[in-house]
Design a protein around this motif. Structure first.
Motif, PDB file in Angstrom:
ATOM      1  N   THR A 154       0.809  -1.217   0.000  1.00  0.00           N
ATOM      2  CA  THR A 154       0.000   0.000   0.000  1.00  0.00           C
ATOM      3  C   THR A 154       0.845   1.272   0.000  1.00  0.00           C
ATOM      4  O   THR A 154       0.310   2.370  -0.116  1.00  0.00           O
ATOM      5  CB  THR A 154      -0.927   0.026   1.221  1.00  0.00           C
ATOM      6  OG1 THR A 154      -0.135  -0.039   2.421  1.00  0.00           O
ATOM      7  CG2 THR A 154      -1.901  -1.136   1.197  1.00  0.00           C
ATOM      8  N   ALA A 155       2.161   1.128   0.157  1.00  0.00           N
ATOM      9  CA  ALA A 155       3.055   2.289   0.208  1.00  0.00           C
ATOM     10  C   ALA A 155       4.071   2.207  -0.919  1.00  0.00           C
ATOM     11  O   ALA A 155       4.402   1.128  -1.406  1.00  0.00           O
ATOM     12  CB  ALA A 155       3.761   2.354   1.556  1.00  0.00           C
ATOM     13  N   ARG A 230       5.194   7.281   0.246  1.00  0.00           N
ATOM     14  CA  ARG A 230       5.479   7.486   1.668  1.00  0.00           C
ATOM     15  C   ARG A 230       6.911   7.916   1.926  1.00  0.00           C
ATOM     16  O   ARG A 230       7.242   8.345   3.033  1.00  0.00           O
ATOM     17  CB  ARG A 230       5.176   6.196   2.444  1.00  0.00           C
ATOM     18  CG  ARG A 230       3.728   5.735   2.322  1.00  0.00           C
ATOM     19  CD  ARG A 230       2.762   6.758   2.900  1.00  0.00           C
ATOM     20  NE  ARG A 230       2.982   6.946   4.315  1.00  0.00           N
ATOM     21  CZ  ARG A 230       2.435   6.217   5.268  1.00  0.00           C
ATOM     22  NH1 ARG A 230       1.607   5.212   4.940  1.00  0.00           N
ATOM     23  NH2 ARG A 230       2.673   6.450   6.538  1.00  0.00           N
ATOM     24  N   SER A 344       4.289   1.569   5.017  1.00  0.00           N
ATOM     25  CA  SER A 344       2.972   1.973   5.510  1.00  0.00           C
ATOM     26  C   SER A 344       2.978   2.152   7.027  1.00  0.00           C
ATOM     27  O   SER A 344       2.103   2.815   7.589  1.00  0.00           O
ATOM     28  CB  SER A 344       1.910   0.944   5.112  1.00  0.00           C
ATOM     29  OG  SER A 344       2.201  -0.328   5.680  1.00  0.00           O
TER      30      SER A 344
END
Length: 512
Positions: A154-155, A230, A344
């Protein structure tokens, strides 16, 4: 201990620590094994093509470099997207005029000297030389973007360097070695399947024209894409020798720096360098991301400034040990943030205070720890002041330092630790050790802590003084900074020398 012998010991410790400190910020010599390392050889070979001659954004040579990069990345197995953007000479000249108006007299003299060096008689001529657009009013640059998505991630971590040079330099260091090092990182990672984060490799164009490529890239991101990034790792150069220095981070960097320190050895960084960086009136592509509150790390070499933006910025003049160390850091830092941590979970919590130690690790302190250390320094200075007053009363004469001055030193340490923790360690640590030594009743403990303080001053200050004097070519500022540890050590030395005549009465007074 006799004063003369103690002075010799103190000088020897300071000399040893200074040698160690400077050694931390200088690359080690290239070994035979290093010179034969396949990754290093790949980097050097790629760099030979990238930095064969000047290749500003709108030049024909930049088209050749772009084609080479596309073919190289495609040959590894990456799908590379080209992201073109336009720029206007008239707009760039107007921006140059605005920036020039904001410079002070010293900065204007430096800018005028640079115009004269490149043979430009006007802002427009300088912009055309820098951009490579010698005719017409509009030109084009092109970013190169390669990415890898990981199932379930997700990052995203973004690696960035600019592949354009100025029109007056081949750009071997600025920024060819960063581009070549990222190419090797891409080569290292293409076959691995254990990545924890999505990865973007961004080679920007138009950085030398005012961060044009980075600005365009960010402007084209959707909200979701921007939130997924990120961490940004940008690699730069301001010279062609020395070590790659982590000179800038995003704010609230405690967890980020702590994680980097746990995963990669040999990263050199000082928490105060962003303050120096602001004095230089420079920007890098990372500035675009930092202004949008995206976390990141910014690396660069700073020595060899005489070659910066000059025709002497060639592969032949690039120190081999610098190139080896640079590509090693890019690859090790890259591997850590691709495979070693799920970004994340990375949070922006508090600002960190940090500096390098012998052995390749950073000593990292949280804001709370710095405040605590400042309070300890104040308390110890109060004990020291009380001892000064007691000894003065017993002997009927003034001590080496007046109690009020000692208390003021403690207050200054505590205030700095609270308001400017990123710089405060340079004062707080030596002051704490000095106050601790002067508060001790045992002469032997006092001598030992004084020598420890001498070692700490050498480790803390020698690399900074070296980098500012040699790398940033600011010997006056380096000299001013050097006055602080010299003053603290002189006070400590004077206090220790005076102890034989002051400690015995105090001991007798304390004995029932």
């Amino acid at each position: 201990m006799k004063p003369f012998l103690l002075s010799l010991c103190l000088l020897a410790v300071v000399a040893l620590a200074s040698v160690q400190g400077i050694g931390m910020v200088r690359p080690t010599a290239l070994t035979t094994a290093d010179a034969r390392d396949v990754g290093y050889l790949n980097v050097r070979n790629n760099l030979g093509v990238i930095a064969a001659s000047p290749h500003p954004t709108a030049s024909a040579r930049q088209t050749v470099v772009r084609r080479y990069l596309l073919e190289t990345m495609a040959g590894m197995g990456y799908q590379v997207a080209e992201q073109p953007f336009r720029f206007n000479i008239e707009n760039m000249v107007d921006r140059q005029k605005v920036l020039y108006a904001e410079l002070n007299e010293h900065q204007r003299q430096a800018f005028d000297a640079e115009l004269a060096r490149v043979g430009a008689k006007s802002f427009e001529q300088e912009v055309r030389i820098r951009s490579g657009l010698l005719e017409g009013n509009s030109g084009q640059g092109t970013n190169l973007i390669a990415s890898r998505r990981v199932q379930g991630a997700t990052a995203t971590v973004l690696f960035m360097a600019h592949y354009d040079s100025v029109g007056t330099a081949p750009g071997a260091s600025d920024d060819g070695m960063a581009v070549a090092s990222i190419l090797q990182l891409m080569r290292d990672t293409i076959t691995r399947i254990d990545a924890k984060n999505n990865v973007i490799f961004l080679l920007t164009d138009g950085e030398e024209l005012g961060l044009l490529g980075a600005e365009h890239y960010v402007s084209q991101l959707s909200t979701k894409e921007r939130e997924e990034i990120r961490l940004v790792l940008n690699f730069e150069a301001r010279g062609n020798k020395g070590i790659p220095l982590l000179f800038e981070t995003s704010q609230k960097d405690y967890t980020l720096i702590k994680n980097l320190n746990e995963g990669v050895r040999g990263v050199i960084s000082f928490s105060f360098t962003p303050l120096i960086y602001k004095m230089l009136q420079n920007d890098t592509d990372f500035t675009v991301f930092r202004k949008r509150n995206i976390a990141g790390l910014n690396f660069a070499v700073v020595e060899g400034f005489e070659h910066y933006h000059h025709m002497s910025d060639t592969v032949e003049n690039l120190a081999p040990e610098t190139l080896f160390h640079y590509q090693k850091i890019v690859r090790e830092v890259g591997n850590h943030f691709i495979y070693g941590i799920d970004l994340s979970s990375l949070i922006a919590d508090e600002d960190a205070t940090y500096f390098p130690m012998p052995g390749g690790a950073l000593l990292i302190l949280s804001s709370l720890s710095m405040v605590g250390l400042g309070i300890v320094s104040l308390i110890l200075c109060c004990f020291w002041a009380r001892r000064c007053r007691t000894n003065s009363q017993l002997q009927g004469k003034h001590s080496v330092m007046r109690p009020a001055a000692v208390v003021l030193l403690g207050i200054a340490s505590a205030a700095l630790a609270y308001y400017i923790p990123s710089v405060a360690y340079l004062v707080v640590i030596p002051s704490t050790l000095l106050a601790c030594a002067m508060s001790m009743r045992s002469p032997h403990i006092c001598y030992s802590i004084t020598l420890l303080n001498a070692y700490a001053c050498g480790i803390l200050y020698a690399p900074i003084i070296y980098l500012i004097s040699s790398g940033l070519e600011m010997p006056l500022i380096a000299g001013v900074i050097a006055c602080l540890p010299i003053s603290l050590l002189a006070v400590g030395m004077a206090g220790v020398i005076a102890r034989p005549s002051t400690i015995e009465p105090a001991n007798k007074m304390d004995t029932p």
